[in-house]
Design a protein around this motif. Structure first.
Motif, PDB file in Angstrom:
ATOM      1  N   ILE A   2       0.880  -1.172   0.000  1.00 47.18           N
ATOM      2  CA  ILE A   2       0.000   0.000   0.000  1.00 47.18           C
ATOM      3  C   ILE A   2       0.916   1.220   0.000  1.00 47.18           C
ATOM      4  N   LYS A   3       0.602   2.161  -0.880  1.00 49.83           N
ATOM      5  CA  LYS A   3       1.448   3.363  -0.955  1.00 49.83           C
ATOM      6  C   LYS A   3       1.042   4.369   0.124  1.00 49.83           C
ATOM      7  N   VAL A   4       2.034   4.824   0.886  1.00 54.65           N
ATOM      8  CA  VAL A   4       1.797   5.881   1.873  1.00 54.65           C
ATOM      9  C   VAL A   4       2.479   7.123   1.324  1.00 54.65           C
ATOM     10  N   ALA A   5       1.668   8.084   0.873  1.00 53.81           N
ATOM     11  CA  ALA A   5       2.244   9.267   0.213  1.00 53.81           C
ATOM     12  C   ALA A   5       3.178  10.029   1.146  1.00 53.81           C
ATOM     13  N   GLY A   6       4.298  10.450   0.627  1.00 55.79           N
ATOM     14  CA  GLY A   6       5.287  11.207   1.418  1.00 55.79           C
ATOM     15  C   GLY A   6       4.751  12.585   1.770  1.00 55.79           C
ATOM     16  N   ILE A   7       5.062  13.042   2.973  1.00 50.46           N
ATOM     17  CA  ILE A   7       4.560  14.343   3.436  1.00 50.46           C
ATOM     18  C   ILE A   7       5.745  15.314   3.506  1.00 50.46           C
ATOM     19  N   GLY A   8       5.488  16.562   3.174  1.00 55.27           N
ATOM     20  CA  GLY A   8       6.509  17.608   3.311  1.00 55.27           C
ATOM     21  C   GLY A   8       7.760  17.308   2.494  1.00 55.27           C
ATOM     22  N   GLY A   9       7.565  16.879   1.260  1.00 58.89           N
ATOM     23  CA  GLY A   9       8.699  16.646   0.365  1.00 58.89           C
ATOM     24  C   GLY A   9       9.377  15.300   0.557  1.00 58.89           C
ATOM     25  N   ARG A  10       8.888  14.504   1.500  1.00 56.40           N
ATOM     26  CA  ARG A  10       9.512  13.183   1.702  1.00 56.40           C
ATOM     27  C   ARG A  10       9.062  12.217   0.612  1.00 56.40           C
ATOM     28  N   GLU A  11       9.838  11.177   0.456  1.00 57.39           N
ATOM     29  CA  GLU A  11       9.541  10.152  -0.554  1.00 57.39           C
ATOM     30  C   GLU A  11       8.289   9.353  -0.178  1.00 57.39           C
ATOM     31  N   ASP A  12       7.610   8.828  -1.162  1.00 55.74           N
ATOM     32  CA  ASP A  12       6.501   7.900  -0.888  1.00 55.74           C
ATOM     33  C   ASP A  12       7.071   6.646  -0.225  1.00 55.74           C
ATOM     34  N   ARG A  13       6.240   6.025   0.643  1.00 54.73           N
ATOM     35  CA  ARG A  13       6.694   4.774   1.280  1.00 54.73           C
ATOM     36  C   ARG A  13       5.689   3.682   0.966  1.00 54.73           C
ATOM     37  N   ILE A  47       3.795   0.131   2.680  1.00 56.38           N
ATOM     38  CA  ILE A  47       3.618  -0.799   3.799  1.00 56.38           C
ATOM     39  C   ILE A  47       2.847  -2.011   3.264  1.00 56.38           C
ATOM     40  N   SER A  48       2.993  -3.127   3.939  1.00 54.68           N
ATOM     41  CA  SER A  48       2.277  -4.308   3.457  1.00 54.68           C
ATOM     42  C   SER A  48       0.866  -4.343   4.050  1.00 54.68           C
ATOM     43  N   LYS A  49      -0.028  -5.070   3.389  1.00 49.87           N
ATOM     44  CA  LYS A  49      -1.401  -5.218   3.898  1.00 49.87           C
ATOM     45  C   LYS A  49      -1.368  -5.928   5.249  1.00 49.87           C
ATOM     46  N   GLU A  50      -0.392  -6.805   5.401  1.00 52.43           N
ATOM     47  CA  GLU A  50      -0.259  -7.535   6.663  1.00 52.43           C
ATOM     48  C   GLU A  50       0.067  -6.572   7.813  1.00 52.43           C
ATOM     49  N   ASN A  51       0.900  -5.594   7.503  1.00 56.08           N
ATOM     50  CA  ASN A  51       1.264  -4.579   8.480  1.00 56.08           C
ATOM     51  C   ASN A  51       0.003  -3.803   8.930  1.00 56.08           C
ATOM     52  N   LEU A  52      -0.781  -3.380   7.940  1.00 57.31           N
ATOM     53  CA  LEU A  52      -2.013  -2.639   8.247  1.00 57.31           C
ATOM     54  C   LEU A  52      -2.960  -3.512   9.077  1.00 57.31           C
ATOM     55  N   TYR A  53      -3.070  -4.769   8.666  1.00 57.75           N
ATOM     56  CA  TYR A  53      -3.949  -5.721   9.368  1.00 57.75           C
ATOM     57  C   TYR A  53      -3.516  -5.873  10.833  1.00 57.75           C
ATOM     58  N   SER A  54      -2.190  -5.914  11.045  1.00 56.26           N
ATOM     59  CA  SER A  54      -1.689  -6.124  12.416  1.00 56.26           C
ATOM     60  C   SER A  54      -1.942  -4.907  13.309  1.00 56.26           C
ATOM     61  N   ILE A  55      -2.270  -3.760  12.700  1.00 59.38           N
ATOM     62  CA  ILE A  55      -2.634  -2.577  13.507  1.00 59.38           C
ATOM     63  C   ILE A  55      -4.156  -2.545  13.728  1.00 59.38           C
ATOM     64  N   VAL A  56      -4.891  -2.759  12.662  1.00 58.46           N
ATOM     65  CA  VAL A  56      -6.353  -2.603  12.712  1.00 58.46           C
ATOM     66  C   VAL A  56      -7.027  -3.711  13.530  1.00 58.46           C
ATOM     67  N   SER A  57      -6.610  -4.947  13.261  1.00 57.59           N
ATOM     68  CA  SER A  57      -7.307  -6.079  13.849  1.00 57.59           C
ATOM     69  C   SER A  57      -7.327  -6.081  15.397  1.00 57.59           C
ATOM     70  N   PRO A  58      -6.187  -5.812  16.096  1.00 59.66           N
ATOM     71  CA  PRO A  58      -6.258  -5.795  17.567  1.00 59.66           C
ATOM     72  C   PRO A  58      -7.174  -4.709  18.119  1.00 59.66           C
ATOM     73  N   ARG A  59      -7.242  -3.554  17.414  1.00 54.08           N
ATOM     74  CA  ARG A  59      -8.113  -2.463  17.897  1.00 54.08           C
ATOM     75  C   ARG A  59      -9.584  -2.871  17.775  1.00 54.08           C
ATOM     76  N   VAL A  60      -9.924  -3.496  16.663  1.00 54.08           N
ATOM     77  CA  VAL A  60     -11.314  -3.913  16.472  1.00 54.08           C
ATOM     78  C   VAL A  60     -11.656  -5.012  17.481  1.00 54.08           C
ATOM     79  N   GLU A  61     -10.713  -5.944  17.658  1.00 52.20           N
ATOM     80  CA  GLU A  61     -10.946  -7.019  18.641  1.00 52.20           C
ATOM     81  C   GLU A  61     -11.202  -6.423  20.023  1.00 52.20           C
ATOM     82  N   GLU A  62     -10.425  -5.392  20.348  1.00 53.04           N
ATOM     83  CA  GLU A  62     -10.570  -4.758  21.657  1.00 53.04           C
ATOM     84  C   GLU A  62     -11.984  -4.158  21.812  1.00 53.04           C
ATOM     85  N   ILE A  63     -12.422  -3.427  20.789  1.00 53.16           N
ATOM     86  CA  ILE A  63     -13.762  -2.819  20.840  1.00 53.16           C
ATOM     87  C   ILE A  63     -14.817  -3.919  21.011  1.00 53.16           C
ATOM     88  N   LEU A  64     -14.656  -5.007  20.244  1.00 55.13           N
ATOM     89  CA  LEU A  64     -15.657  -6.083  20.312  1.00 55.13           C
ATOM     90  C   LEU A  64     -15.610  -6.815  21.649  1.00 55.13           C
TER      91      LEU A  64
END
Ligand SMILES: Nc1ncnc2c1ncn2[C@@H]1O[C@H](COP(=O)(O)OP(=O)(O)OP(=O)(O)O)[C@@H](O)[C@H]1O
Ligand SMILES: [Mg+2]
Length: 410
Positions: A273-284, A286-303
């Motif tokens: 997944i492309k993370v657009a660079g801010i303030g002149g920085r290069e685009d970066r 991240i993998s979908k797995e990385n995003l999943y590892s952030i989102v999934s625990p938060r949703v689990e917590e809410i549930l």
């Protein structure tokens, strides 16, 4: 030609304000205007900047007004936030005429009596909803008007709010040019648009996972039994994405909506997944797995917090119709399956029911509360709303008990 009646719902959410205008067309409702704008001046369901809240309301309402061609001057509005509390109260009165028939006035009296609870000065009752009536010890009666009995009891679900928070909603809407016909607890409003009557009979838990709060309402045997507001929602997930991948909140929000899923297939894990660079920085990237590892625990917590609240309510074992999840976070792919694993109950996503008119726009869980407010208003317009009480009610409570006692014996 007689002027058609219109009902307006204004959902003051943490992330968006939605205004829905519906026209009553020979008892059917037709949506004729929808306005939605990013909301400012609200945090976790509570107004914290009046001026900004007024502007957001005006923007959403003007959009809906333009679409419908009607000017709007009154509305039903939602209320939420962790200041909301609920209890089930019991009340008993002697019916007006001994051995006589129970009247509407008796119903009003017993519900008024149930509201005679010791309420702190800073709180007010926003709902007093009858769960069941008991006539001469016969339980489970839904409508006792016309029945004979000398003793009428009622179980009533009472929802209270902080007066200041409720007042700020009134003030914001009034400054935006709208009279408030009624303040409605948000999950109660949502229940009108996403729940079926048979689910309410069987037992169901409604979860409205919005931006700032997760609103919970439990229904059983045709009536609301428990309500609770959990101060966590989609913003909590976005915040963690922003921190986790070091990107501004706005971009984290876009990435969440576009790419996050709770059911990541193994072959997708390495997708980038492309993370657009801010303030002149290069685009970066991240993998979908990385995003999943952030989102999934938060949703689990809410549930998991929600699941705990359901268990604590004592109704977990009667929810034969399971859980219905609505609100913007319900759009999260794979949410129903994860919620089934955590709650051990059947889960479905609640989309507002089909009304006439601009149906395509409102078939979206973010409009559950707005559409529900309109449906609530439609159902309530012919009923006399039960008088609501403000805090400091201990003296009133005693007075009412005395009046009841007096009418019974004299
Ligand atoms: N496709 C999506 N995937 C994940 N989350 C989404 C998606 N679309 C919207 N959301 C999230 O839904 C939330 C907004 O939902 P909603 O409009 O129901 O909230 P609200 O009514 O403004 O807030 P609240 O009810 O908590 O006061 C935001 O956090 C948003 O990021
Ligand atoms: Mg909401």
């Amino acid at each position: 030609m007689p002027k058609k009646e219109r009902i307006v719902g204004v959902d003051l959410g943490t992330t968006k304000v939605a205004a829905i205008i519906a026209e009553v067309d020979s008892d059917d409702l037709k949506v004729v205007g929808v306005g939605s704008t990013a909301s400012h001046g609200l945090k976790r369901g509570v107004i914290n900047n009046l001026e900004k809240a007024v502007e957001s309301i005006q923007k959403a309402v003007n959009e809906a007004s333009r679409m419908s061609g009607f000017k709007v001057d009154a509305c039903y509005a939602g209320i939420s936030g962790s200041h909301i509390e609920s209890i089930n109260a019991h009340a008993m009165i002697a019916t007006s005429r001994a051995g006589g028939v129970i009247t509407k006035r008796d119903i009003e009296r017993v519900i008024e009596q149930a509201q005679a609870i010791a309420l702190p000065l800073d709180r007010e009752i926003i709902h007093a909803i009858p769960i069941e009536y008991i006539v001469d010890n016969e339980r489970g009666i839904k409508d006792p008007v016309g029945m004979s009995g000398v003793k009428l009891e009622a179980e009533v679900h009472i929802v209270t709010a902080a007066i200041a928070s409720a007042q700020n909603i009134y003030t914001a809407l009034e400054r935006a040019g709208l009279k408030v016909k009624d303040l409605v607890l948000q999950p109660l409003a949502s229940s009108y648009s996403v729940l079926q009557p048979d689910e309410i009979d069987l037992g169901v838990c409604l979860l409205d996972i919005g931006g700032g709060t997760t609103d919970l309402a439990i229904f059983y045997d045709g009536a609301i039994r428990h309500t609770e507001v959990i101060p966590l929602g989609g913003e909590y997930i976005t915040n963690d994405i922003a921190i986790g991948i070091r990107t501004p909140y706005k971009q984290a929000e876009t990435i969440k909506k576009k790419y996050s899923t709770l059911s990541l297939a193994p072959e997708e894990k390495k997708d980038e997944i492309k993370v657009a660079g801010i303030g002149g920085r290069e685009d970066r990237f991240i993998s979908k797995e990385n995003l999943y590892s952030i989102v999934s625990p938060r949703v689990e917590e809410i549930l998991m917090i929600t699941n705990k609240a359901v268990k604590k309510s004592g109704f977990a074992d009667v929810l034969a119709a399971g859980v219905v999840i609505t609100g913007g976070t319900a759009r999260l792919q794979g949410l129903a399956k994860l919620a089934e694993e955590i709650t051990n109950l059947p889960v479905k996503i609640g989309i507002p029911k089909r009304l006439g008119g601009l149906t395509d726009i409102i078939l979206d869980p973010i409009y559950a509360t707005g559409v529900g407010l309109v449906l609530y208003g439609h159902e309530k317009k012919n009923q006399t709303l039960i008088k609501k009480t403000k805090g400091g009610g201990v003296f009133d409570a005693l007075k009412k008990r005395f009046e009841d006692w007096f009418s019974k014996y004299f």
